[in-house]
Design a protein around this motif. Structure first.
Motif, PDB file in Angstrom:
ATOM      1  N   TYR A  61      15.743   7.609   7.961  1.00 24.50           N
ATOM      2  CA  TYR A  61      14.257   8.421   7.798  1.00 24.50           C
ATOM      3  C   TYR A  61      15.030   9.643   8.874  1.00 24.50           C
ATOM      4  O   TYR A  61      15.455   9.765  10.050  1.00 24.50           O
ATOM      5  N   LYS A  62      14.799  10.996   8.582  1.00 25.74           N
ATOM      6  CA  LYS A  62      15.140  11.712   9.519  1.00 25.74           C
ATOM      7  C   LYS A  62      13.506  12.107  10.764  1.00 25.74           C
ATOM      8  O   LYS A  62      14.140  13.073  11.672  1.00 25.74           O
ATOM      9  N   ASN A  63      12.747  12.125  10.035  1.00 30.36           N
ATOM     10  CA  ASN A  63      11.888  12.247  10.872  1.00 30.36           C
ATOM     11  C   ASN A  63      10.909  10.605  11.675  1.00 30.36           C
ATOM     12  O   ASN A  63      11.621   9.915  11.075  1.00 30.36           O
ATOM     13  N   THR A  64       9.700  10.709  12.048  1.00 32.35           N
ATOM     14  CA  THR A  64       9.031   9.631  12.142  1.00 32.35           C
ATOM     15  C   THR A  64       8.780   8.475  11.075  1.00 32.35           C
ATOM     16  O   THR A  64       7.979   9.181  10.037  1.00 32.35           O
ATOM     17  N   VAL A  65       8.674   7.129  11.339  1.00 36.17           N
ATOM     18  CA  VAL A  65       7.528   6.777  10.026  1.00 36.17           C
ATOM     19  C   VAL A  65       6.140   6.333  10.568  1.00 36.17           C
ATOM     20  O   VAL A  65       6.081   5.859  11.677  1.00 36.17           O
ATOM     21  N   GLY A  66       5.984   6.617   9.160  1.00 35.71           N
ATOM     22  CA  GLY A  66       4.266   6.304   9.111  1.00 35.71           C
ATOM     23  C   GLY A  66       3.502   5.005   9.152  1.00 35.71           C
ATOM     24  O   GLY A  66       4.255   3.860   8.496  1.00 35.71           O
ATOM     25  N   VAL A  67       2.592   4.556   9.369  1.00 32.91           N
ATOM     26  CA  VAL A  67       1.445   3.630   8.419  1.00 32.91           C
ATOM     27  C   VAL A  67       2.532   3.115   7.328  1.00 32.91           C
ATOM     28  O   VAL A  67       2.008   2.041   7.059  1.00 32.91           O
ATOM     29  N   LYS A  68       2.497   4.027   6.269  1.00 31.09           N
ATOM     30  CA  LYS A  68       2.496   3.328   4.632  1.00 31.09           C
ATOM     31  C   LYS A  68       3.523   1.935   5.166  1.00 31.09           C
ATOM     32  O   LYS A  68       3.159   1.670   3.950  1.00 31.09           O
ATOM     33  N   ALA A  69       5.029   2.405   5.128  1.00 23.84           N
ATOM     34  CA  ALA A  69       5.621   1.178   5.787  1.00 23.84           C
ATOM     35  C   ALA A  69       5.255   0.050   6.054  1.00 23.84           C
ATOM     36  O   ALA A  69       5.795  -0.547   6.100  1.00 23.84           O
ATOM     37  N   VAL A  70       4.322   0.334   7.305  1.00 24.77           N
ATOM     38  CA  VAL A  70       3.939  -0.836   7.738  1.00 24.77           C
ATOM     39  C   VAL A  70       2.770  -1.463   6.806  1.00 24.77           C
ATOM     40  O   VAL A  70       3.230  -2.870   7.118  1.00 24.77           O
ATOM     41  N   GLN A  71       2.599  -0.793   6.309  1.00 26.73           N
ATOM     42  CA  GLN A  71       0.963  -1.457   5.055  1.00 26.73           C
ATOM     43  C   GLN A  71       2.419  -2.200   3.845  1.00 26.73           C
ATOM     44  O   GLN A  71       1.950  -3.193   3.636  1.00 26.73           O
ATOM     45  N   GLU A  72       2.920  -1.398   3.802  1.00 27.36           N
ATOM     46  CA  GLU A  72       3.943  -2.444   2.930  1.00 27.36           C
ATOM     47  C   GLU A  72       4.215  -3.617   3.201  1.00 27.36           C
ATOM     48  O   GLU A  72       5.003  -4.218   2.150  1.00 27.36           O
ATOM     49  N   ALA A  73       4.932  -3.493   4.434  1.00 20.99           N
ATOM     50  CA  ALA A  73       5.740  -4.614   5.202  1.00 20.99           C
ATOM     51  C   ALA A  73       4.726  -5.990   5.135  1.00 20.99           C
ATOM     52  O   ALA A  73       5.623  -6.768   4.891  1.00 20.99           O
ATOM     53  N   GLY A  74       3.758  -4.768   5.818  1.00 18.97           N
ATOM     54  CA  GLY A  74       2.710  -6.529   5.021  1.00 18.97           C
ATOM     55  C   GLY A  74       2.355  -7.138   3.554  1.00 18.97           C
ATOM     56  O   GLY A  74       2.187  -8.588   4.252  1.00 18.97           O
ATOM     57  N   LEU A  75       2.573  -6.113   2.812  1.00 21.85           N
ATOM     58  CA  LEU A  75       1.931  -6.310   2.138  1.00 21.85           C
ATOM     59  C   LEU A  75       2.878  -7.206   1.061  1.00 21.85           C
ATOM     60  O   LEU A  75       2.867  -8.243   0.310  1.00 21.85           O
ATOM     61  N   GLY A  76       4.316  -6.850   1.117  1.00 23.25           N
ATOM     62  CA  GLY A  76       5.252  -6.978   0.339  1.00 23.25           C
ATOM     63  C   GLY A  76       5.679  -9.244   1.189  1.00 23.25           C
ATOM     64  O   GLY A  76       6.662  -9.894   0.829  1.00 23.25           O
ATOM     65  N   THR A  77       5.359  -8.591   2.795  1.00 21.03           N
ATOM     66  CA  THR A  77       5.507 -10.532   3.469  1.00 21.03           C
ATOM     67  C   THR A  77       4.937 -11.374   2.987  1.00 21.03           C
ATOM     68  O   THR A  77       5.551 -12.207   2.479  1.00 21.03           O
ATOM     69  N   ASP A  78       3.709 -10.868   1.814  1.00 21.79           N
ATOM     70  CA  ASP A  78       3.103 -12.381   0.979  1.00 21.79           C
ATOM     71  C   ASP A  78       3.688 -12.321  -0.152  1.00 21.79           C
ATOM     72  O   ASP A  78       3.429 -13.657  -0.592  1.00 21.79           O
ATOM     73  N   PHE A  79       4.086 -11.204  -0.555  1.00 16.04           N
ATOM     74  CA  PHE A  79       5.169 -11.668  -1.932  1.00 16.04           C
ATOM     75  C   PHE A  79       5.761 -12.723  -1.820  1.00 16.04           C
ATOM     76  O   PHE A  79       5.787 -13.319  -2.891  1.00 16.04           O
ATOM     77  N   TYR A  80       6.362 -12.858  -0.639  1.00 17.84           N
ATOM     78  CA  TYR A  80       7.697 -13.648  -0.246  1.00 17.84           C
ATOM     79  C   TYR A  80       7.926 -14.118   0.052  1.00 17.84           C
ATOM     80  O   TYR A  80       8.178 -15.382   1.032  1.00 17.84           O
ATOM     81  N   HIS A  81       6.868 -15.123   0.546  1.00 23.13           N
ATOM     82  CA  HIS A  81       5.985 -16.212   1.232  1.00 23.13           C
ATOM     83  C   HIS A  81       6.956 -15.956   2.459  1.00 23.13           C
ATOM     84  O   HIS A  81       7.666 -17.353   3.282  1.00 23.13           O
ATOM     85  N   CYS A  82       7.396 -15.351   3.513  1.00 30.33           N
ATOM     86  CA  CYS A  82       7.344 -15.222   4.575  1.00 30.33           C
ATOM     87  C   CYS A  82       6.848 -15.623   5.998  1.00 30.33           C
ATOM     88  O   CYS A  82       5.216 -14.357   5.810  1.00 30.33           O
ATOM     89  N   ASP A  83       7.772 -15.424   6.762  1.00 32.35           N
ATOM     90  CA  ASP A  83       6.542 -15.877   8.522  1.00 32.35           C
ATOM     91  C   ASP A  83       5.924 -14.670   8.988  1.00 32.35           C
ATOM     92  O   ASP A  83       4.900 -14.114   9.606  1.00 32.35           O
TER      93      ASP A  83
END
Length: 247
Positions: A61-83
């Motif tokens: 990113y050129k700008n600051t990263v917002g909440v959407k990325a945090v939300q997506e990472a949390g959901l993706g973690t469940d899908f891939y069965h990560c810790d």
């Protein structure tokens, strides 16, 4: 293989993902895998550190990263069965993203984290676990060998050459063995400017000094003027690279 943070700043998202994967691997992360892109549920890299399996989203990113990325990472973690989930960026995070990450437990790896990965890059991991190199080596070498900041930018292990003996690397400017922040380098430019002209004026105007000392003062002043010219050129080049990064 070595990187400069300025190179990552101008990569496209795809190349940034593979570069982050390479940095993680050469910092001791195992089972590093770049996902296929489509259908990745917001996760770009899977990796393991000790007994923790990470699902990682990359944000160049050129700008600051917002909440959407945090939300997506949390959901993706469940899908891939990560810790654990993580978002890695060459930039920083908004306050809202930081607050959400504290609540959800998502790791936020910012520009400082990437700079640490670059500084601690250990090529011995190629021998310890050659599978990663065999799988991604040609891709990563192709990314690394591209002129990523500017076709005219000269790169080496020292960083990007700004002027003779002056380099930019990982957000700092290096002159021989001296390391400066950008602001510190600008101050340094003004200091050597006044030293240069002070020495020359002293050599020309000071009747109390012997001829030899006056000559030495003039020579010193001319030397500092040459250094000032190089520093001024380096600052101009650095500003140009920063402008290219933002565009």
């Amino acid at each position: 293989m070595r990187y400069a943070i300025e190179e990552l700043d101008v990569m496209n998202g795809h190349d940034f993902e593979y570069t982050v994967a390479d940095l993680l691997f050469h910092n001791g992360y195992r089972d590093v895998t770049v996902t296929q892109g489509s259908g990745d549920f917001g996760i770009d890299i899977l990796a393991r550190r000790k007994n923790v399996k990470y699902a990682i989203q990359c944000k160049r990113y050129k700008n600051t990263v917002g909440v959407k990325a945090v939300q997506e990472a949390g959901l993706g973690t469940d899908f891939y069965h990560c810790d654990a989930a993580a978002v890695v960026t060459n930039s920083t995070f908004t306050k809202q993203a930081i607050n959400l990450a504290k609540t959800t437990g998502v790791r936020l790896w910012d520009r400082t984290f990437i700079e640490e990965l670059i500084d601690n890059y250990d090529e011995e991991y190629d021998e310890i676990d050659p599978q990663f190199t065999q799988k991604y080596g040609s891709i990563i070498n192709g990314i690394h060998n591209q002129p990523s900041v500017s076709e005219k930018a000269k790169k080496s292990d020292k960083g990007i050459e700004l002027a003779k003996d002056i380099y930019a690397k990982n957000g700092h400017i290096y002159l021989n063995n001296s390391k400066f922040t950008y602001k510190g380098f600008v101050i340094f430019r003004f200091v050597i400017f006044w030293i240069a002209w002070g020495s020359i004026i002293a050599g020309i105007m000071s009747a109390d000094l012997s001829g030899l000392i006056r000559f030495i003062c003039i020579v010193i002043g001319i030397s500092f003027l040459a250094l000032y010219s190089s520093v001024k050129k380096a600052i101009s080049r650095y500003k140009q690279l920063k402008k290219e990064k933002r565009s």
